[in-house]
Design a protein around this motif. Structure first.
Motif, PDB file in Angstrom:
ATOM      1  N   GLY A 173     100.526  86.119  96.922  1.00 41.25           N
ATOM      2  CA  GLY A 173     100.652  86.597  95.557  1.00 41.25           C
ATOM      3  C   GLY A 173     100.698  88.108  95.494  1.00 41.25           C
ATOM      4  N   PRO A 174     101.277  88.654  94.442  1.00 45.93           N
ATOM      5  CA  PRO A 174     101.410  90.104  94.357  1.00 45.93           C
ATOM      6  C   PRO A 174     100.081  90.823  94.254  1.00 45.93           C
ATOM      7  N   LEU A 175      99.043  90.114  93.831  1.00 47.11           N
ATOM      8  CA  LEU A 175      97.752  90.769  93.661  1.00 47.11           C
ATOM      9  C   LEU A 175      96.786  90.475  94.785  1.00 47.11           C
TER      10      LEU A 175
ATOM     11  N   MET B 173     100.903  98.069  89.092  1.00 47.51           N
ATOM     12  CA  MET B 173      99.889  97.744  90.073  1.00 47.51           C
ATOM     13  C   MET B 173      98.679  98.654  89.929  1.00 47.51           C
ATOM     14  N   LEU B 174      98.886  99.942  89.713  1.00 47.65           N
ATOM     15  CA  LEU B 174      97.775 100.873  89.555  1.00 47.65           C
ATOM     16  C   LEU B 174      96.983 100.585  88.290  1.00 47.65           C
ATOM     17  N   GLN B 175      97.658 100.174  87.223  1.00 46.61           N
ATOM     18  CA  GLN B 175      96.950  99.850  85.986  1.00 46.61           C
ATOM     19  C   GLN B 175      96.073  98.619  86.153  1.00 46.61           C
ATOM     20  N   LYS B 176      96.544  97.652  86.919  1.00 49.25           N
ATOM     21  CA  LYS B 176      95.761  96.426  87.142  1.00 49.25           C
ATOM     22  C   LYS B 176      94.689  96.607  88.216  1.00 49.25           C
ATOM     23  N   ASP B 177      94.768  97.699  88.979  1.00 49.32           N
ATOM     24  CA  ASP B 177      93.839  97.922  90.089  1.00 49.32           C
ATOM     25  C   ASP B 177      93.826  96.706  91.013  1.00 49.32           C
ATOM     26  N   ALA B 178      95.037  96.331  91.444  1.00 50.95           N
ATOM     27  CA  ALA B 178      95.200  95.071  92.167  1.00 50.95           C
ATOM     28  C   ALA B 178      94.768  95.148  93.618  1.00 50.95           C
TER      29      ALA B 178
END
Length: 552
Positions: free
Chosen positions: A297-299, A360-365
């Motif tokens: 998964g991407p995260l 991605m940076l906003q989600k802190d994945a």
């Protein structure tokens, strides 16, 4: 009347509880199981022993439970050193591209993605740059490399670096290493790349570190065409001080240095040590941005690399995670990201890479644990105006510039250690196995007066009980079966004519044989001893004792 004691008196077996209680080093057992004494006294001692055992088990369970929670504590300590390794210093000009190096081909490929220009605005932008317009019949190149654009059009260190000294010794561009970041082409001093020897310093204070005089080349800054998130409004140099084991993340962790000032940066080294699971959450497994064993998964957090890789660092983990994510989404990587995937084209930058990285940076994945060992540098900044009027005239003559240019473009940066002492921040186990064993031993000694040897005594007693009560039961049963077989044989012989006494000799059977009796249903004798008959008499008149092997 007292029974006389003598050697004929039977000793109690080793499995007897009274005998064990009288010799055991555990307190109280002798009063509970010992001979004599009123029942009330035994009852009180039994109650005391049971309460002591219950309290002991309660305390031991609490200590074991506390040990299983894996607590840790943090220790701060200040240490001294005779010599410290100087940190890596990364410098980036806030302006990513020089206006004099941009071409119509650069605007065709990178204008919409990197500068926010529409194709119809290229001619006006070239005029704002002071560059000639595209010639008639202009044909753009079939391919375009973003990394080459920044290497060609970025600020060159040879033009920015006016003076450099380390601990009083002259240095130059050859002491810097080129590195790409999200701000473009940057330069790192004392990077240790390609096995270069790291610089050290034996003293603290000004004059014992790095001193650089830089020209920010403000006349090469790109014009502000429109207000976007990537548009820089400031002027100066971005600086990051970091260890050689971690890559720079200067767009997020760097500090700014402005022209017209001399900035003093006093550093103090800090060594951080964290514990691995289950006491902490640190990791020392480095990550490979190209290693992806199966789609995920991407995260999902990045997986560890199967091969050799650089030392693990938090910033390196984040860059590897971002590189994997962008490579999965866009099939390429951004210029500053590690890995072997191809660098994204300007259109891929605009349509995929930038939006994917921002989301991605906003989600802190990225889930990146702290490294088990790392080094960071605490900083204190101070600054003064420069140059003075007299220094401006001198620098203008030296570098063939005007005094106004010197005042608007030149800055000085002085980085040094405050002192040779450094701090260590170390996580330690709050409760070691040795402490657990010590607490258990103390509780045993306090409540029941026992020790490790007492446990061995109890285990030895249990072995004696097992041998006497369990194994002895089977041995007696087997012996009874042998006696029963011998009795049946004796009854069979007595029912015919002559009683045949039976003698038991362990694993052998002795049968008295009389002349004239029919053959006995027993195995062949091992040996027969004739009795009351001369050797010359006939066999029928002989009788004696024969020894047989007992049947199992």
């Amino acid at each position: 009347m007292k029974r006389p004691s003598g050697p004929e008196e039977a000793q109690p077996p080793a499995s007897d509880i009274r005998m064990f209680a009288s010799s055991c080093s555990m307190h109280g057992l002798g009063h509970v199981f010992g001979p004599g004494g009123p029942m009330a006294r035994r009852g009180l001692w039994s109650t005391a022993v049971l309460l002591a055992l219950a309290t002991l088990l309660y305390q031991v369970a609490g200590r074991v439970r506390y040990y299983g929670e894996f607590h840790h504590e943090t220790a701060l300590e200040e240490r001294e050193s005779r010599r410290l390794t100087f940190p890596a210093v990364t410098l980036c000009n806030i302006n990513p591209l020089r206006r004099s190096r941009l071409t119509p081909n650069d605007l065709h490929w990178a204008g919409p993605a990197l500068l926010g220009l529409e194709p119809a605005e290229h001619a006006a932008y070239l005029r704002a740059l002071g560059r000639p317009p595209a010639p008639p019949g202009f044909m753009p190149s079939p391919t375009f490399d973003v990394a080459r654009l920044y290497a060609r059009a970025g600020h060159a260190l040879e033009d920015m670096l006016l003076a450099c000294r380390y601990r009083g010794w002259a240095c130059g561009p050859e002491n810097f290493t080129t590195v790409f970041t999200r701000m473009g082409q940057c330069y790192t001093f004392n990077s240790g790349a390609e096995g270069a020897e790291l610089l050290t310093t034996p003293k603290g204070g000004m004059g014992n570190g790095l001193e650089v005089l830089l020209d920010v080349q403000q006349d090469e800054y790109l014009p502000v065409w429109r207000d976007t998130e990537e548009t820089p409004f400031e002027v100066g140099i971005r600086v990051q001080i970091h260890s050689q084991e971690e890559p720079p993340l200067i767009d997020q962790l760097g500090f700014g240095v402005a022209p017209g000032y001399q900035t003093f940066v006093s550093c103090q080294k800090q060594q951080l040590s964290f514990l691995p699971p289950p006491w902490g959450d640190c990791s020392s497994v480095s990550l490979d941005p190209d290693f992806e064993p199966e789609p995920s998964g991407p995260l999902d957090p990045p997986r560890p690399s199967p091969g050799p890789s650089p030392p693990y660092s938090l910033i390196g983990c984040r860059l590897a995670c971002e590189s994997r994510y962008v490579a999965r989404k866009c099939g390429c990587r951004m210029m500053h990201m590690p890995g072997s995937a191809p660098v994204c084209s300007p259109q891929q930058y605009k349509d995929c890479a930038h939006p994917a990285l921002d989301a991605m940076l906003q989600k802190d994945a990225c889930t990146c644990p702290n490294p088990c060992a790392s080094t960071r540098y605490a900083k204190e900044l101070s600054m003064v105006r420069m140059p003075s009027r007299t220094a401006a005239r001198y620098l203008a003559r030296k570098h063939n510039r005007s005094e106004a240019y010197i005042a608007e473009n030149v800055l000085m940066l002085d980085i040094f250690f405050e002192a040779l002492n450094y701090e260590t921040v170390e996580q330690k186990k709050a409760y070691e196995m040795s402490e657990l064993l010590g607490d258990i031993g103390g509780q045993m000694g306090l409540f029941i007066g026992a020790s490790l040897l007492t446990i061995l005594e109890i285990l030895d007693y249990l072995c004696e009980v097992f041998r006497d009560r369990v194994l002895g039961y089977f041995w007696n049963r087997k012996r009874s079966q042998r006696h029963s077989s011998a009795n049946l044989l004796q009854e069979g012989l007595g029912s015919q004519r002559t009683p045949v006494p039976h003698l038991s000799l362990g694993s052998r059977a002795v049968v008295r044989v009389s002349p004239g009796l029919p053959p006995l249903p027993v195995p062949s004798p091992r040996r027969c001893l004739p009795l009351n008959a001369p050797a010359t008499s006939s066999p029928s008149s002989r009788w004696g004792i024969c020894v047989f092997r007992a049947a199992p």
